[in-house]
Design a protein around this motif. Structure first.
Motif, PDB file in Angstrom:
ATOM      1  N   THR A  74       0.813  -1.218   0.000  1.00  0.00           N
ATOM      2  CA  THR A  74       0.000   0.000   0.000  1.00  0.00           C
ATOM      3  C   THR A  74       0.845   1.266   0.000  1.00  0.00           C
ATOM      4  O   THR A  74       0.322   2.368  -0.204  1.00  0.00           O
ATOM      5  CB  THR A  74      -0.930   0.019   1.222  1.00  0.00           C
ATOM      6  N   ASN A  75       2.162   1.130   0.210  1.00  0.00           N
ATOM      7  CA  ASN A  75       3.054   2.298   0.182  1.00  0.00           C
ATOM      8  C   ASN A  75       3.394   2.748  -1.231  1.00  0.00           C
ATOM      9  O   ASN A  75       3.995   3.801  -1.419  1.00  0.00           O
ATOM     10  CB  ASN A  75       4.355   1.995   0.932  1.00  0.00           C
ATOM     11  N   LEU A  76       3.029   1.958  -2.245  1.00  0.00           N
ATOM     12  CA  LEU A  76       3.319   2.333  -3.625  1.00  0.00           C
ATOM     13  C   LEU A  76       2.450   3.518  -4.032  1.00  0.00           C
ATOM     14  O   LEU A  76       1.246   3.554  -3.738  1.00  0.00           O
ATOM     15  CB  LEU A  76       3.056   1.151  -4.561  1.00  0.00           C
ATOM     16  N   LEU A  77       3.036   4.479  -4.729  1.00  0.00           N
ATOM     17  CA  LEU A  77       2.303   5.652  -5.186  1.00  0.00           C
ATOM     18  C   LEU A  77       1.685   5.393  -6.559  1.00  0.00           C
ATOM     19  O   LEU A  77       2.389   4.999  -7.499  1.00  0.00           O
ATOM     20  CB  LEU A  77       3.226   6.868  -5.272  1.00  0.00           C
ATOM     21  N   LEU A  78       0.403   5.594  -6.678  1.00  0.00           N
ATOM     22  CA  LEU A  78      -0.394   5.496  -7.912  1.00  0.00           C
ATOM     23  C   LEU A  78      -0.509   4.084  -8.469  1.00  0.00           C
ATOM     24  O   LEU A  78      -1.569   3.670  -8.915  1.00  0.00           O
ATOM     25  CB  LEU A  78       0.171   6.405  -9.008  1.00  0.00           C
ATOM     26  N   GLY A  79       0.579   3.330  -8.495  1.00  0.00           N
ATOM     27  CA  GLY A  79       0.556   1.991  -9.063  1.00  0.00           C
ATOM     28  C   GLY A  79       1.864   1.714  -9.783  1.00  0.00           C
ATOM     29  O   GLY A  79       2.691   2.608 -10.003  1.00  0.00           O
ATOM     30  N   GLU A  80       2.078   0.463 -10.145  1.00  0.00           N
ATOM     31  CA  GLU A  80       3.321   0.089 -10.820  1.00  0.00           C
ATOM     32  C   GLU A  80       3.424   0.780 -12.178  1.00  0.00           C
ATOM     33  O   GLU A  80       2.432   0.934 -12.896  1.00  0.00           O
ATOM     34  CB  GLU A  80       3.396  -1.429 -10.998  1.00  0.00           C
ATOM     35  N   GLY A  81       4.637   1.209 -12.497  1.00  0.00           N
ATOM     36  CA  GLY A  81       4.898   1.834 -13.787  1.00  0.00           C
ATOM     37  C   GLY A  81       4.583   3.310 -13.855  1.00  0.00           C
ATOM     38  O   GLY A  81       4.709   3.916 -14.920  1.00  0.00           O
ATOM     39  N   ARG A  82       4.217   3.936 -12.735  1.00  0.00           N
ATOM     40  CA  ARG A  82       3.836   5.349 -12.752  1.00  0.00           C
ATOM     41  C   ARG A  82       4.947   6.267 -12.226  1.00  0.00           C
ATOM     42  O   ARG A  82       4.734   7.471 -12.081  1.00  0.00           O
ATOM     43  CB  ARG A  82       2.577   5.559 -11.900  1.00  0.00           C
ATOM     44  N   GLY A  83       6.126   5.712 -11.949  1.00  0.00           N
ATOM     45  CA  GLY A  83       7.192   6.492 -11.325  1.00  0.00           C
ATOM     46  C   GLY A  83       7.719   7.616 -12.188  1.00  0.00           C
ATOM     47  O   GLY A  83       7.988   8.716 -11.699  1.00  0.00           O
ATOM     48  N   PHE A  84       7.889   7.356 -13.484  1.00  0.00           N
ATOM     49  CA  PHE A  84       8.405   8.391 -14.382  1.00  0.00           C
ATOM     50  C   PHE A  84       7.415   9.541 -14.471  1.00  0.00           C
ATOM     51  O   PHE A  84       7.799  10.724 -14.466  1.00  0.00           O
ATOM     52  CB  PHE A  84       8.669   7.790 -15.764  1.00  0.00           C
ATOM     53  N   GLU A  85       6.160   9.208 -14.525  1.00  0.00           N
ATOM     54  CA  GLU A  85       5.099  10.213 -14.575  1.00  0.00           C
ATOM     55  C   GLU A  85       5.126  11.093 -13.316  1.00  0.00           C
ATOM     56  O   GLU A  85       5.015  12.324 -13.393  1.00  0.00           O
ATOM     57  CB  GLU A  85       3.755   9.502 -14.692  1.00  0.00           C
ATOM     58  N   ILE A  86       5.280  10.455 -12.153  1.00  0.00           N
ATOM     59  CA  ILE A  86       5.329  11.211 -10.893  1.00  0.00           C
ATOM     60  C   ILE A  86       6.569  12.090 -10.861  1.00  0.00           C
ATOM     61  O   ILE A  86       6.521  13.250 -10.434  1.00  0.00           O
ATOM     62  CB  ILE A  86       5.316  10.247  -9.689  1.00  0.00           C
ATOM     63  N   ALA A  87       7.704  11.545 -11.334  1.00  0.00           N
ATOM     64  CA  ALA A  87       8.957  12.301 -11.325  1.00  0.00           C
ATOM     65  C   ALA A  87       8.829  13.566 -12.159  1.00  0.00           C
ATOM     66  O   ALA A  87       9.283  14.650 -11.748  1.00  0.00           O
ATOM     67  CB  ALA A  87      10.099  11.439 -11.839  1.00  0.00           C
ATOM     68  N   GLN A  88       8.221  13.462 -13.309  1.00  0.00           N
ATOM     69  CA  GLN A  88       8.082  14.633 -14.168  1.00  0.00           C
ATOM     70  C   GLN A  88       7.208  15.695 -13.519  1.00  0.00           C
ATOM     71  O   GLN A  88       7.471  16.898 -13.622  1.00  0.00           O
ATOM     72  CB  GLN A  88       7.502  14.215 -15.538  1.00  0.00           C
TER      73      GLN A  88
END
Length: 401
Positions: free
Chosen positions: A239-253
């Motif tokens: 549950t600590n994952l933000l938004l879901g798998e594969g969304r990290g680049f989107e969050i970083a931008q």
């Protein structure tokens, strides 16, 4: 370009902020550094804790969070002159709870966190009860390309297990650092922009080892620090994952846009102070029979400094305005421009100020050497100059078919 005169609210906040700085910040710069040294460097600084209470009471708290009822509700454009003013002193952003990387992390949690994330992490950050870090950069790869990140985030039942080595992770030295936002790969086989994810890691989770503090031209920036860290089978709930798998680049931008412009606002404050110090110094120093202020090269550098600072400030305000009007993604060209222009400007203006001070300019009796190190560091933070120029050049080419 719109007019950038301060509205009534910004003008009032700026006046209060400047008054606070004059009364509480500038007179205590030497005390701050003394307390850092005397306290063992990686402990709470009593002065900062005292001034945080005063800043809250003065209504100068959480000024950075745009379009939100959790902070002051200021736009990026309204916040710009306030952030610039804070940038004039190394530690002052912390006093007002407007310091990186907490600001970017708070925006990330507000935009992408669940209600539980906000309750557990965002509210304590907004209250100034904890600090945080953003764990993205790695020593083994060119981290300016976020798709290169190799640290792993692997699902294991109801948990994720994290492994990797990070460095230049600012804020981990803070004794109150309680949270790391970590970027790593959840699916190495996916599209290159869908491999990365971001996850929340409590600082006290087993398996986190701080290897060493990195230094910038010899400065360790204690108690904030820029740490090299190893994550060895660090386990946190899924549950600590933000938004879901594969969304990290989107969050970083989304996260890095505000962080980049905040850096630019602060370095403009550094440059403005350096110019003031240069003007004061050259009026009292005599060389070759006359004050430095009457030497042609000095006069030219002062004039060029004013031109360069005002150019950078206007470009920063334009980028802030665009972010407010069309969003961070659509304003990426303006953000890229100022992220290159402002730190380079600050490095040059501070360098000229150091020259005007003579050998004293690179010593500990003035703030110039520390500010130069910070400005030079910002040419790497949140992406190096070359990345922003490359992005901007491609966008410009696209405009011409």
């Amino acid at each position: 370009m719109p007019g950038f005169d301060h509205n009534e609210r910004t003008a009032a906040l700026l006046a209060r902020l400047r008054s606070f700085m004059q009364e509480h910040i500038y007179p205590n710069e030497a005390l701050y550094h003394r307390q850092v040294d005397e306290g063992g460097r990686w402990t709470r600084v009593p002065l900062v804790e005292e001034l945080k209470t005063k800043a809250k009471a003065a209504g100068l708290w959480n000024l950075f969070l745009p379009h939100s009822d959790r902070g002051a509700g200021l736009s990026n454009l309204e916040y710009a002159p306030l952030c610039e003013e804070m940038g004039r002193v190394h530690f002052s952003s912390t006093v007002f709870n407007c310091a990186a990387p907490d600001t970017g992390n708070m925006e990330t949690l507000e935009r992408f966190g669940t209600e539980e994330h906000k309750r557990r992490w965002l509210q304590p950050l907004l209250d100034g009860k904890i600090r945080s870090a953003f764990a993205m950069t790695e020593p083994a790869v060119a981290s300016c390309d976020a798709t290169n990140i190799e640290s792993s985030i692997v699902r294991d039942g109801d948990d994720y297990v994290i492994n990797g080595r990070k460095w230049w992770i600012s804020g981990v030295g803070e004794p109150d650092c309680a949270l790391l936002i970590f970027m790593g790969k959840t699916d190495p086989a996916a599209d290159r922009h869908k491999q990365q994810s971001m996850i929340l890691i409590p600082r006290d989770t087993p398996g986190i080892t701080v290897v060493r503090p990195m230094t910038v031209f010899g400065y360790d920036d204690a108690p904030h620090g820029h740490m090299e860290i190893v994550f060895d089978n660090v386990r946190v709930p899924a549950t600590n994952l933000l938004l879901g798998e594969g969304r990290g680049f989107e969050i970083a931008q989304a996260r890095l846009g505000p962080g980049r412009i905040h850096h630019c606002m602060r370095v403009i404050g550094m440059a403005e102070r350096a110019l003031e110090d240069m003007c004061s110094r050259v009026k009292t120093r005599v060389a070759f029979g006359k004050p430095l202020a009457e030497q042609g090269v000095i006069i030219e550098r002062i004039a060029n400094s004013r031109i360069m600072i005002d150019q950078a400030r206007l470009l920063t305000l334009q980028a802030a305005h665009r972010m407010d009007q069309v969003g961070n993604k659509e304003a990426r060209a303006e953000i890229a421009m100022i992220k290159v222009a402002a730190p380079n400007m600050a490095c040059q203006v501070i360098d000229w100020a150091m020259q005007a001070h003579g050998a004293a300019g690179i010593g500990q009796d003035f703030v110039l050497a520390k500010h130069y190190a910070n400005a030079r560091k910002i040419r790497f933070a949140d992406g190096p100059d070359e990345v922003h120029r490359h992005q901007l050049g491609r966008m410009e080419l696209a405009r011409h078919g």
